[in-house]
Scaffold this motif. Structure first.
Motif, PDB file in Angstrom:
ATOM      1  N   TYR A 200       0.813  -1.215   0.000  1.00 35.04           N
ATOM      2  CA  TYR A 200       0.000   0.000   0.000  1.00 35.04           C
ATOM      3  C   TYR A 200       0.849   1.268   0.000  1.00 35.04           C
ATOM      4  O   TYR A 200       0.407   2.325  -0.470  1.00 35.04           O
ATOM      5  N   ASP A 201       2.081   1.202   0.546  1.00 37.01           N
ATOM      6  CA  ASP A 201       2.944   2.394   0.602  1.00 37.01           C
ATOM      7  C   ASP A 201       3.999   2.416  -0.491  1.00 37.01           C
ATOM      8  O   ASP A 201       4.852   3.304  -0.515  1.00 37.01           O
ATOM      9  N   ARG A 202       3.953   1.453  -1.384  1.00 34.72           N
ATOM     10  CA  ARG A 202       4.833   1.381  -2.563  1.00 34.72           C
ATOM     11  C   ARG A 202       6.312   1.451  -2.197  1.00 34.72           C
ATOM     12  O   ARG A 202       7.108   2.055  -2.910  1.00 34.72           O
TER      13      ARG A 202
ATOM     14  N   ASP B  59      -6.630  -0.272  -8.287  1.00 32.93           N
ATOM     15  CA  ASP B  59      -6.425   1.177  -8.352  1.00 32.93           C
ATOM     16  C   ASP B  59      -7.692   1.772  -8.950  1.00 32.93           C
ATOM     17  O   ASP B  59      -7.805   1.965 -10.153  1.00 32.93           O
TER      18      ASP B  59
ATOM     19  N   ASP C 286      -4.865   6.522  -9.915  1.00 32.52           N
ATOM     20  CA  ASP C 286      -3.817   7.457  -9.509  1.00 32.52           C
ATOM     21  C   ASP C 286      -2.481   6.759  -9.271  1.00 32.52           C
ATOM     22  O   ASP C 286      -1.518   7.388  -8.834  1.00 32.52           O
TER      23      ASP C 286
ATOM     24  N   TRP D 124      -1.888   4.272  -7.121  1.00 31.70           N
ATOM     25  CA  TRP D 124      -1.729   3.770  -5.760  1.00 31.70           C
ATOM     26  C   TRP D 124      -2.816   2.734  -5.466  1.00 31.70           C
ATOM     27  O   TRP D 124      -3.977   2.921  -5.854  1.00 31.70           O
TER      28      TRP D 124
ATOM     29  N   ASP E 112      -5.743   0.671  -3.831  1.00 35.55           N
ATOM     30  CA  ASP E 112      -6.895   0.904  -2.956  1.00 35.55           C
ATOM     31  C   ASP E 112      -7.436  -0.452  -2.482  1.00 35.55           C
ATOM     32  O   ASP E 112      -7.036  -1.505  -2.984  1.00 35.55           O
TER      33      ASP E 112
ATOM     34  N   ASN F 140      -6.574   5.119  -1.228  1.00 34.50           N
ATOM     35  CA  ASN F 140      -5.223   5.405  -0.779  1.00 34.50           C
ATOM     36  C   ASN F 140      -4.921   6.898  -0.969  1.00 34.50           C
ATOM     37  O   ASN F 140      -5.037   7.428  -2.078  1.00 34.50           O
ATOM     38  N   GLN F 141      -4.518   7.564   0.125  1.00 30.01           N
ATOM     39  CA  GLN F 141      -4.231   8.993   0.080  1.00 30.01           C
ATOM     40  C   GLN F 141      -2.773   9.311  -0.231  1.00 30.01           C
ATOM     41  O   GLN F 141      -2.348  10.469  -0.158  1.00 30.01           O
ATOM     42  N   LYS F 142      -1.970   8.277  -0.521  1.00 28.45           N
ATOM     43  CA  LYS F 142      -0.567   8.407  -0.939  1.00 28.45           C
ATOM     44  C   LYS F 142       0.348   8.883   0.180  1.00 28.45           C
ATOM     45  O   LYS F 142       1.513   9.221  -0.074  1.00 28.45           O
ATOM     46  N   ASN F 143      -0.145   8.929   1.408  1.00 28.80           N
ATOM     47  CA  ASN F 143       0.672   9.398   2.532  1.00 28.80           C
ATOM     48  C   ASN F 143       0.590   8.436   3.724  1.00 28.80           C
ATOM     49  O   ASN F 143       0.833   8.819   4.855  1.00 28.80           O
TER      50      ASN F 143
ATOM     51  N   GLY G 124       4.329   1.601  -8.734  1.00 29.96           N
ATOM     52  CA  GLY G 124       5.154   2.783  -8.541  1.00 29.96           C
ATOM     53  C   GLY G 124       5.848   3.264  -9.792  1.00 29.96           C
ATOM     54  O   GLY G 124       6.598   4.252  -9.747  1.00 29.96           O
TER      55      GLY G 124
END
Length: 561
Positions: free
Chosen positions: A179-181, A257, A261, A263, A265, A280-283, A533
């Motif tokens: 999830y955090d790539r 995804d 975007d 990332w 989900d 996923n908010q990418k953070n 990624g």
């Protein structure tokens, strides 16, 4: 309810006109013939404990990296707190001998593997969490879950405590997802209800007889997210990631995804509570956009009894659509994606509503069973409450399974009648896992049954059309390329896509191979891989009807689109 019950177990004669040119059955059920002998026992003792009617799971996984799919099956246990666990009633690992013997045959290798656990098994997730080149297993249960590390020599080790992924709640589905790539696979675990034997509740059917309680009788439990920190350790980041901000009686999970975007989900099927679409908010955080996206409730604004999930591009427009199985009387949902995180409920327009109204669905998958380039649907069915028409029957929860052919027009037709004897048999089916088990170029189906034998359905029609299977090698991190999107591009024909994943369906783990049906196409194709990624690469394959492994860095770079 009586007319519905009759339909659910009726003869298949009226379901669908023949789609096979020579009228041979689509599937042949071969489990017993090939040595896959296993029966799931739920431990029922007349107390109507809810877990009895929910399991159990299965995995298709090439655990020994020999090029064919092996089978892992979970077992139930007794609920008698004073009875010792039956040492013969364990989870089972069956090794596929196809590559070595040139014949489809399974051997029970449980004893030597270390996978013969005696937990009250629910679901299985597979993934190479330690990036050593082989797939590991996470087993969910009513009670403690277990992480089994693949030692690479045919054996597994229980590393749950050392990895920090123990979970004593009632867990159901799970998935490994980056999830955090950061290049290693994290772990998402779905929870169902706050249930205990000592707090078992009594529920009754309309006739006044004891029956299983529904999910609203118990409190739902939030799901859990474990971040992979490397070195074999995970950290529980559920609260920090926002996963605990919404709960539900969770049963199924699929990754994708869904807003394009780049990332990953998470989509969670919840039973009688709103489904969740964790964007996923990418953070490191997620937000549940299920209600906003149109995939949390039905058209009347009511949550449905959702169990299984299929995620794939059924309409060939380049994005992933969602199919969700529900409880009898609700119909199964088809959510068609707009490619930007929004969905439209098209179950009625597609023709899937009416033929599913009489069924309770669990395992499901988008499978192009005839390799014509359009994703079809398989559904494993079985009730969770007594079917009125079967009252007094030894197994009053049995239903037949279903198969739907994609007509390529946005509509589906039921072809269960051509599925073979397996579709005429009514059982209490649960998990379904999909992959090319006999390595002949089409998709086969493994199905578990509650209080019954496992079934293995070999596809008999897919190889009449062209096909391509793609495996990925992502290098030293996320070795199998989980989360990558594979495109097959043909001159003058629509592109096809497939997400590399092992999740979806119900309580089961899938083969991560991307499978493409190509119909009459026999010309060269271009395969593009959008790596997790980035970047993207492409390969030109001069021929199809083969299985290829694409290695990151060996293709031609493609600019991000």
């Amino acid at each position: 309810m009586r007319p519905i019950a009759v339909l659910a177990t009726a003869s298949l004669a009226a379901f669908g006109a023949s789609q096979n040119p020579d009228d041979r059955p689509i599937f042949d059920e071969v489990a017993a013939r090939v040595g896959l002998t296993f029966a799931y026992r739920n431990g029922a003792s007349g107390q109507f404990y809810v877990p009895e009617v929910m399991g159990a799971g299965a995995a298709l996984v090439d655990y020994d990296n020999d090029g064919d799919l092996d089978v892992y099956l979970l077992q139930g246990q007794s609920f008698d707190q004073n009875a010792p666990r039956d040492p013969a009633r364990t989870h089972r690992l069956f090794r596929n001998e196809l590559v070595e013997s040139k014949m489809l045959r399974f051997t029970d290798v449980t004893a030597a593997s270390g996978l013969g656990g005696t937990s009250y098994g629910m679901g299985v997730a597979t993934g190479d969490y330690d990036n050593d080149g082989d797939q590991d297993l996470y087993v969910t249960a009513l009670g403690p879950n277990t992480l089994y590390r693949n030692n690479g020599d045919g054996t597994f080790s229980d590393v749950t405590a050392a990895a920090g992924v123990s979970d004593d709640r009632w867990s159901t589905a799970a998935t490994f997802v980056d999830y955090d790539r950061d290049g290693d696979l994290d772990l998402f675990v779905v929870h169902y209800l706050d249930f205990s034997v000592t707090a078992n509740k009594q529920c009754f059917d309309p006739a006044g007889s004891r029956d299983y309680c529904g999910p609203r009788s118990y409190r739902p439990v939030p799901d859990r997210l474990f971040r992979n920190d490397g070195g074999g350790r995970f950290t529980d980041v559920s609260e920090a990631a926002g996963i605990t901000k919404a709960d539900g009686a969770g049963l199924g999970v699929a990754t994708g995804d869904y807003n394009a975007d780049g990332w990953p989900d998470l989509y969670v099927a919840n039973d009688a509570t709103p489904n969740q679409l964790w964007m996923n908010q990418k953070n490191g955080t997620f937000v549940d956009e299920g209600p906003l996206a149109g995939v949390a409730l039905n058209a009347a604004g009511v949550p449905e009894g959702s169990m299984g999930i299929a995620s794939g591009d059924y309409d060939r427009d380049g994005d992933e659509d969602l199919f969700v199985t529900n409880i009898i009387g609700e119909t199964f949902a088809l959510y068609t994606s707009d490619g930007h995180g929004g969905f439209e409920d098209t179950r009625v327009q597609s023709g899937l509503a009416q033929p599913t109204a009489a069924f309770t669905g669990f395992g499901t998958g988008w499978i192009d069973y005839d390799n014509d380039g359009w994703l079809d649907l398989f559904v494993a069915n079985g009730a969770v409450n007594i079917i009125e028409g079967l009252r007094g029957d030894r197994v009053p929860y049995r239903m037949r399974n279903q198969l739907f052919r994609n007509l390529g027009t946005g509509k589906f037709i039921e072809t269960s009648g051509q599925g073979g004897r397996a579709f005429a048999r009514a059982e209490v089916s649960r998990a379904a896992a999909f992959g090319d088990i006999d390595n002949d170029g089409d998709t086969d189906v493994l199905v578990t049954n509650n209080t019954g034998p496992v079934r293995l359905w070999l596809n008999q029609v897919g190889t009449r059309s062209s096909w391509l299977q793609v495996r990925l090698d992502n290098g030293p991190q996320n070795r199998l390329g989980v989360g990558a999107l594979v495109h097959v591009e043909r001159s003058g024909a629509p592109s096809l896509i497939s997400r590399v994943r092992t999740d979806g369906s119900y309580l089961s783990a899938q083969d991560p191979t991307a499978h493409f049906g190509l119909g009459e196409w026999r010309e060269p194709v271009t395969v593009r891989v959008d790596w997790p990624g980035g970047p993207s690469e492409q390969w030109t394959l001069p021929k199809v009807e083969q299985r290829v492994t694409l290695i990151r860095g060996r293709g031609t770079p493609v600019s991000q689109r």
